[in-house]
Design an enzyme around this catalytic site. Structure first.
Site, PDB file in Angstrom:
ATOM      1  N   TRP A  14     -64.649  46.137 -59.260  1.00 12.48           N
ATOM      2  CA  TRP A  14     -64.169  47.166 -57.672  1.00 12.48           C
ATOM      3  C   TRP A  14     -62.647  47.596 -57.967  1.00 12.48           C
ATOM      4  O   TRP A  14     -62.070  48.149 -56.791  1.00 12.48           O
ATOM      5  CB  TRP A  14     -64.576  46.374 -56.787  1.00 12.48           C
ATOM      6  CG  TRP A  14     -66.203  46.675 -57.080  1.00 12.48           C
ATOM      7  CD1 TRP A  14     -66.856  47.553 -57.856  1.00 12.48           C
ATOM      8  CD2 TRP A  14     -67.310  46.442 -56.036  1.00 12.48           C
ATOM      9  NE1 TRP A  14     -67.828  47.910 -56.868  1.00 12.48           N
ATOM     10  CE2 TRP A  14     -68.129  47.042 -56.148  1.00 12.48           C
ATOM     11  CE3 TRP A  14     -67.351  45.652 -54.830  1.00 12.48           C
ATOM     12  CZ2 TRP A  14     -69.136  46.753 -55.662  1.00 12.48           C
ATOM     13  CZ3 TRP A  14     -68.660  44.982 -53.956  1.00 12.48           C
ATOM     14  CH2 TRP A  14     -69.456  45.632 -53.935  1.00 12.48           C
ATOM     15  N   GLU A 101     -53.393  46.720 -65.680  1.00 14.64           N
ATOM     16  CA  GLU A 101     -53.131  46.929 -64.095  1.00 14.64           C
ATOM     17  C   GLU A 101     -52.385  45.564 -63.606  1.00 14.64           C
ATOM     18  O   GLU A 101     -50.911  45.395 -63.532  1.00 14.64           O
ATOM     19  CB  GLU A 101     -54.606  47.054 -62.889  1.00 14.64           C
ATOM     20  CG  GLU A 101     -54.980  48.820 -63.003  1.00 14.64           C
ATOM     21  CD  GLU A 101     -55.846  49.250 -62.865  1.00 14.64           C
ATOM     22  OE1 GLU A 101     -56.186  48.425 -61.914  1.00 14.64           O
ATOM     23  OE2 GLU A 101     -56.100  49.805 -63.028  1.00 14.64           O
ATOM     24  N   SER A 217     -63.000  54.608 -68.183  1.00 14.53           N
ATOM     25  CA  SER A 217     -63.606  55.895 -67.522  1.00 14.53           C
ATOM     26  C   SER A 217     -64.804  56.311 -68.782  1.00 14.53           C
ATOM     27  O   SER A 217     -65.728  56.332 -68.733  1.00 14.53           O
ATOM     28  CB  SER A 217     -62.721  57.253 -68.294  1.00 14.53           C
ATOM     29  OG  SER A 217     -61.688  57.165 -67.282  1.00 14.53           O
ATOM     30  N   GLY A 238     -64.649  50.312 -64.242  1.00 11.31           N
ATOM     31  CA  GLY A 238     -64.618  51.076 -62.712  1.00 11.31           C
ATOM     32  C   GLY A 238     -64.816  52.021 -61.479  1.00 11.31           C
ATOM     33  O   GLY A 238     -65.836  51.988 -60.849  1.00 11.31           O
TER      34      GLY A 238
HETATM   35  C1  PEP Z   1     -61.052  48.953 -65.339  1.00 10.19           C
HETATM   36  O1  PEP Z   1     -60.080  49.604 -64.075  1.00 10.19           O
HETATM   37  O2  PEP Z   1     -61.336  48.511 -65.918  1.00 10.19           O
HETATM   38  C2  PEP Z   1     -61.557  50.353 -65.648  1.00 10.19           C
HETATM   39  C3  PEP Z   1     -62.080  50.655 -67.153  1.00 10.19           C
HETATM   40  O3  PEP Z   1     -61.109  51.437 -64.702  1.00 10.19           O
HETATM   41  P1  PEP Z   1     -62.275  53.271 -64.780  1.00 10.19           P
HETATM   42  O4  PEP Z   1     -64.333  52.808 -64.929  1.00 10.19           O
HETATM   43  O5  PEP Z   1     -62.748  53.470 -63.428  1.00 10.19           O
HETATM   44  O6  PEP Z   1     -61.803  53.954 -66.060  1.00 10.19           O
END
Ligand code: PEP
Length: 258
Positions: A14, A101, A217, A238
């Site tokens: 999250w 991140e 994604s 995410g």
């Molecule tokens: C993540 O933050 O681990 C991630 C995969 O984000 P998203 O699915 O939004 O790309």
């Protein structure tokens, strides 16, 4: 996926989203559509402050709760930090380590990731160790070497009998939060190369049983194809984990094969 040899895991991340009340509302919604997910382990990694609400809301379900980070030391003068023992004591099962991140904003390098992996394992947690290349690194053709170094450093000093609790997540930085997922074959190629690194370090049995996730994604449109790859054992998700329906669609997409 290869459910004969290893566990499939669908985990949400999250990030810095949702309050405790929103966590409760999400849980109520997910619980109404969540079947008995025998084919995969469902995990939700939530902000520290939402962990008690998430644990309470999912108490009567098979959803495991994870944290998004931890500190490498077990206690001490580290204002604002949270230790592995604190998480374990609450009832947390998983913890994300080395998310890109955190590497970027938190300045975490591979050695810091390795210390956190040891801290998580010592406390009995399951670390979800994130590795991944930037677009520049991919274009330079160094993805394989870079990922191998990240995996080897993260696992340095981890004995084979603790590998049962380690989950590795391949998360290409260029695919995180961009809406541009890796193609299924690209994801599989890197996940397979990670398994090869694990095989060289620990042998065939450990390599065959380690769960390797893809993240970047993943959504309800691309999940089935990504999860159909032999070396992709689940997803770290995410944005698509923030609403119950797309998250559930991804959980359902992992119900394939044996
Ligand atoms: C993540 O933050 O681990 C991630 C995969 O984000 P998203 O699915 O939004 O790309």
């Amino acid at each position: 996926m290869n459910r004969k040899y290893r566990k499939t895991i669908i985990s949400g991340n999250w990030k810095m989203n949702k309050t405790a009340s929103q966590t409760k509302a999400f849980a109520e919604e997910l619980k109404t559509i969540l079947p008995k997910t025998k084919w995969c382990e469902v995990v939700l990694c939530v902000p520290y402050v939402n962990i008690p609400a998430a644990l309470k809301a999912f108490r009567d379900t098979r959803v495991a709760i994870g944290a998004e980070n931890l500190h490498a030391e077990s206690s001490g003068a580290f204002t604002g930090e949270v230790s592995a023992d604190m998480l374990k004591d609450l009832g947390v099962k998983y913890v994300i380590v080395g998310h890109s991140e955190r590497r970027w904003y938190g300045g975490e390098d591979d050695l810091a990731v390795n210390r956190k992996v040891h801290a998580a394992l010592s406390a009995g947690l399951h670390p979800i160790v994130c590795v991944g290349e930037s677009l520049e690194q991919r274009n330079l053709g160094v993805t394989g070497e870079l990922i191998a170094l990240q995996v080897k450093t993260a696992l340095s000093g981890v004995p084979a009998d603790r590998m049962r609790r380690v989950v590795i997540a391949y998360e290409p930085i260029w695919a995180i939060g961009t809406g541009e997922n890796a193609r299924a074959e690209q994801a599989n190629e890197v996940c397979q190369s990670i398994r090869t690194v694990v095989r060289k370090l620990y042998g065939a049995r450990v390599a065959r049983s380690v769960t390797i996730l893809y993240g970047g994604s993943m959504n309800e449109q691309n999940a089935y194809e990504l999860l159909a790859q032999p070396d992709v054992d689940g997803g770290l998700i995410g944005a698509a984990s923030l609403d119950a329906e797309p998250f559930m669609a991804i959980i359902n997409a992992s119900n394939q094969g044996e």
